[in-house]
Design an enzyme around this catalytic site. Structure first.
Site, mmCIF file in Angstrom:
data_model
loop_
_atom_site.group_PDB
_atom_site.id
_atom_site.type_symbol
_atom_site.label_atom_id
_atom_site.label_comp_id
_atom_site.label_asym_id
_atom_site.label_seq_id
_atom_site.Cartn_x
_atom_site.Cartn_y
_atom_site.Cartn_z
ATOM 1 N N GLU A 235 0.926 -1.110 0.127
ATOM 2 C CA GLU A 235 0.219 -0.451 -0.377
ATOM 3 C C GLU A 235 1.049 1.217 0.363
ATOM 4 O OE1 GLU A 235 -2.752 0.026 0.230
ATOM 5 O OE2 GLU A 235 -3.645 -1.963 0.235
ATOM 6 N N CYS A 269 -2.586 9.302 2.539
ATOM 7 C CA CYS A 269 -2.041 8.491 1.044
ATOM 8 C C CYS A 269 -2.845 8.774 0.261
ATOM 9 C CB CYS A 269 -1.862 7.001 1.468
ATOM 10 S SG CYS A 269 -2.768 6.200 2.298
HETATM 11 P P1 NDP Z 1 8.404 4.988 4.508
HETATM 12 O O1 NDP Z 1 8.616 3.908 3.276
HETATM 13 O O2 NDP Z 1 10.126 4.918 4.346
HETATM 14 O O3 NDP Z 1 8.256 3.330 5.894
HETATM 15 C C1 NDP Z 1 7.286 3.417 5.705
HETATM 16 C C2 NDP Z 1 8.066 1.722 7.090
HETATM 17 O O4 NDP Z 1 8.612 1.263 6.415
HETATM 18 C C3 NDP Z 1 7.821 2.221 7.791
HETATM 19 O O5 NDP Z 1 7.473 1.442 9.290
HETATM 20 C C4 NDP Z 1 9.418 1.971 8.173
HETATM 21 O O6 NDP Z 1 10.365 2.349 9.047
HETATM 22 C C5 NDP Z 1 9.560 0.719 7.660
HETATM 23 N N1 NDP Z 1 11.327 0.269 6.622
HETATM 24 C C6 NDP Z 1 11.524 2.012 6.103
HETATM 25 N N2 NDP Z 1 12.680 1.094 5.260
HETATM 26 C C7 NDP Z 1 12.262 0.409 5.901
HETATM 27 C C8 NDP Z 1 12.916 -1.332 4.940
HETATM 28 N N3 NDP Z 1 14.176 -1.110 4.457
HETATM 29 N N4 NDP Z 1 12.222 -1.993 5.238
HETATM 30 C C9 NDP Z 1 11.377 -1.800 6.032
HETATM 31 N N5 NDP Z 1 10.815 -1.911 6.828
HETATM 32 C C10 NDP Z 1 11.142 -0.523 6.074
HETATM 33 O O7 NDP Z 1 8.029 5.743 4.554
HETATM 34 P P2 NDP Z 1 8.042 6.900 5.998
HETATM 35 O O8 NDP Z 1 7.726 7.177 7.268
HETATM 36 O O9 NDP Z 1 9.359 7.690 5.413
HETATM 37 O O10 NDP Z 1 7.187 8.217 4.858
HETATM 38 C C11 NDP Z 1 7.655 8.478 3.443
HETATM 39 C C12 NDP Z 1 6.973 8.396 2.215
HETATM 40 O O11 NDP Z 1 5.569 7.199 2.366
HETATM 41 C C13 NDP Z 1 6.023 9.733 2.124
HETATM 42 O O12 NDP Z 1 5.840 10.819 1.964
HETATM 43 C C14 NDP Z 1 4.627 9.311 1.092
HETATM 44 O O13 NDP Z 1 5.238 9.686 0.420
HETATM 45 C C15 NDP Z 1 4.604 7.487 2.038
HETATM 46 N N6 NDP Z 1 3.765 7.233 2.717
HETATM 47 C C16 NDP Z 1 2.577 6.590 2.151
HETATM 48 C C17 NDP Z 1 1.788 6.302 3.148
HETATM 49 C C18 NDP Z 1 0.527 5.811 2.605
HETATM 50 O O14 NDP Z 1 -0.890 5.131 3.589
HETATM 51 N N7 NDP Z 1 0.005 5.370 1.535
HETATM 52 C C19 NDP Z 1 1.631 6.567 4.497
HETATM 53 C C20 NDP Z 1 2.992 6.931 5.245
HETATM 54 C C21 NDP Z 1 3.988 7.429 4.090
HETATM 55 P P3 NDP Z 1 11.220 4.074 10.064
HETATM 56 O O15 NDP Z 1 9.637 4.346 10.225
HETATM 57 O O16 NDP Z 1 11.158 2.720 11.327
HETATM 58 O O17 NDP Z 1 11.751 4.352 9.417
#
Ligand code: NDP
Length: 490
Positions: A235, A269
């Site tokens: 997602e 999102c």
């Molecule tokens: P990320 O994609 O960086 O993170 C989402 C989740 O993945 C977090 O729990 C993060 O942990 C974890 N994660 C990060 N790196 C890894 C990895 N290598 N392997 C497994 N898990 C990992 O999103 P962000 O939270 O940084 O948000 C950045 C962008 O994501 C936003 O600008 C937006 O574009 C999008 N976004 C979209 C959402 C949606 O609902 N569709 C929701 C949130 C964000 P940690 O936070 O500890 O890094």
């Protein structure tokens, strides 16, 4: 050995909300080991008892609503009212998943057809085992619960890695679950940075990963999952379009557009990012919008930008849009960290970052189109395909446009309304990801179809799966198949 910790901060004040362990590979693997055992127990108690426990969990969350909303407010900065709304939505999903799991997944007979007339056949959807949920920070209850509730209702154990920005909420959700299910760690939360999520994705005992976050991270998670052929639901983000047709209720459209774009500081999102307005109503719509947007203030109607790094992206998009387009409201000065006031820009070229990339901030680009078809074509010319909105008083035309929109969800004459209907699947296409949470599809996403065929009696003269089969049997089969399937339709 000392465990490293990290702090979650209140993005509005910078104050520490809580301190949590950065769980190591070993800690994650131990949690998955416990989850495997818990998964067997949870599957074994059967659907009726799971339903009872999940409905109890729903009641526990409901009774904790104020406290949980306060924690969401502290970790994300969003107003308590918005946090409450998010939790209420999550509660309705938990309720739906608990009540519908057996009907959607339970064993049923399926028709066997003429050639299989001596068979009986059943289909059921069995639990996968351990499901890993990797969640975001923007809706730290609603979004992961869309996977957690459905995975649990389907009979799986869950290990949840919340975003490093909202670990306290993740920990609390698992603690509350243990009040309803104290016997086994059926739902555990592991905390840490991205690395902790990667440990979860790499564990071969995790049978599915439900990931919500950015497209870039989804690709990394998918690559890690490929090692063990672990399936994933992705997602990801969106660049959702809002189309205003010539017969739209303009005040209602402006109100919905504004809320869809600016609520939660645009960190949604399925938030509105691009607005396409049909020429005939462009000016009156813009009057309605600009009047309303002038009354909306960051820090009053919505909170700060939760993730500090996102401010740079928002700033870059605003700078670019204001150079190439025409400012209606706000501008570069709207960014006053950690807050961003509403920004509306017109006539930004369709190939600019502000139109193509996800901004995740309280900003919109607005464009005039010849008609609704042109608006739809522009809406569909995006690498993303999560959701969108149509405003039109013509129900049939609105439905046609909605169906032709290349997204997983579309709302008509409302914004984001599909997210509040638990029976509707949620998910996107293209860069917005794949797989579905919510609804019957969301339950099936966390289960494996199990097909069983049983021969009830031998068909005389039709023993086709035997080396003793003769030409006569084949001739009989050809006669039967010609009778059943041999008629041309021209
Ligand atoms: P990320 O994609 O960086 O993170 C989402 C989740 O993945 C977090 O729990 C993060 O942990 C974890 N994660 C990060 N790196 C890894 C990895 N290598 N392997 C497994 N898990 C990992 O999103 P962000 O939270 O940084 O948000 C950045 C962008 O994501 C936003 O600008 C937006 O574009 C999008 N976004 C979209 C959402 C949606 O609902 N569709 C929701 C949130 C964000 P940690 O936070 O500890 O890094």
């Amino acid at each position: 050995m000392t465990t490293l910790t990290f702090d979650s901060l209140n993005p509005a004040t910078g104050q520490v909300v809580g301190s949590h362990p950065q769980q190591s590979a070993e800690a994650v693997h131990e949690a998955v080991g416990r989850a495997e055992e818990a998964a067997a127990w949870w599957a074994g108690i059967g659907p009726a008892e799971r339903r009872r426990r999940l409905l109890d969990y729903k009641a526990v969350i409901t009774r904790d609503l104020r406290e949980l909303a306060r924690l969401v407010h502290e970790e994300t900065g969003k107003p308590v009212g918005d946090a409450t709304l998010e939790i209420v939505l999550a509660i309705t999903h938990l309720d739906w998943a608990a009540k519908h799991a057996q009907k959607v997944l339970g064993r049923r007979r399926v028709a066997t057809g003429m050639i299989g007339m001596n068979l009986s056949a059943t289909l059921e959807y069995l639990p996968l085992g351990v499901v890993g949920v990797i969640g975001p920070w923007n809706y730290p209850v609603f979004t992961p619960m869309g996977s957690i509730a459905y995975a649990l209702a389907a009979g799986n154990a869950v290990v949840f890695k919340p975003s490093e920005l909202t670990p306290g909420v993740g920990v609390r959700l698992a603690e509350l679950f243990a009040e309803s299910v104290p016997e086994q760690p059926v739902f555990q939360t592991v905390t840490g940075l991205g690395e902790t999520g990667a440990f979860l994705a790499k564990d071969p005992r995790v049978k599915k990963i439900a990931f919500t976050g950015s497209t870039a991270t989804a690709k990394r998670v998918m690559a890690a999952c490929a090692e063990n052929l672990t399936p994933i639901v992705a997602e990801c983000g969106g660049k959702d379009a809002f189309i205003v047709d010539s017969d739209a209720d303009l005040p209602a459209a402006a109100e919905a557009c504004l809320w869809g774009a600016m609520s939660n500081a645009g960190q949604t999102c399925v938030g509105v990012e691009r607005v396409y307005v049909v020429d005939a109503v462009y000016e009156p719509f813009m009057r309605e919008l600009t009047e309303r947007v002038a009354r909306v203030k960051a820090g009053e109607h919505y909170g700060p930008i939760t993730m500090p790094g996102q401010l740079d992206i928002i700033r870059r998009h605003i700078d670019d849009a204001t150079k190439t387009g025409k400012i209606v409201t706000g501008g570069p000065e709207s960014v006053r960290a950690p807050y961003v006031d509403p920004v509306v820009v017109e006539d930004v070229p369709e190939d600019s970052p502000a139109v193509r990339e996800e901004t995740f901030g309280p900003t919109i680009t607005v464009r005039r189109t010849r008609d609704a078809q042109e608006a739809l074509n522009l809406a569909n010319a995006s690498a993303y395909g999560l959701a969108g909105t149509i405003f039109s008083r013509n129900a049939r035309r609105a439905m046609e446009l909605a169906r032709a929109m290349r997204t997983g969800m579309t709302a008509i004459n409302s914004v984001i309304s599909f997210a509040g209907v638990p029976a509707l699947p949620f998910g996107g296409v293209g860069d917005s990801g794949f797989g579905r949470i919510h609804g019957a599809d969301g339950l099936r996403e966390f289960a494996r179809p199990k097909a069983v065929s049983r021969q009830r009696f031998a068909l005389p003269g039709m023993n086709l799966t035997s080396f003793s089969r003769g030409q006569e049997e084949l001739d009989r089969l050809i006669r039967l198949v010609t009778f059943l399937h041999g008629r041309r339709k021209r």
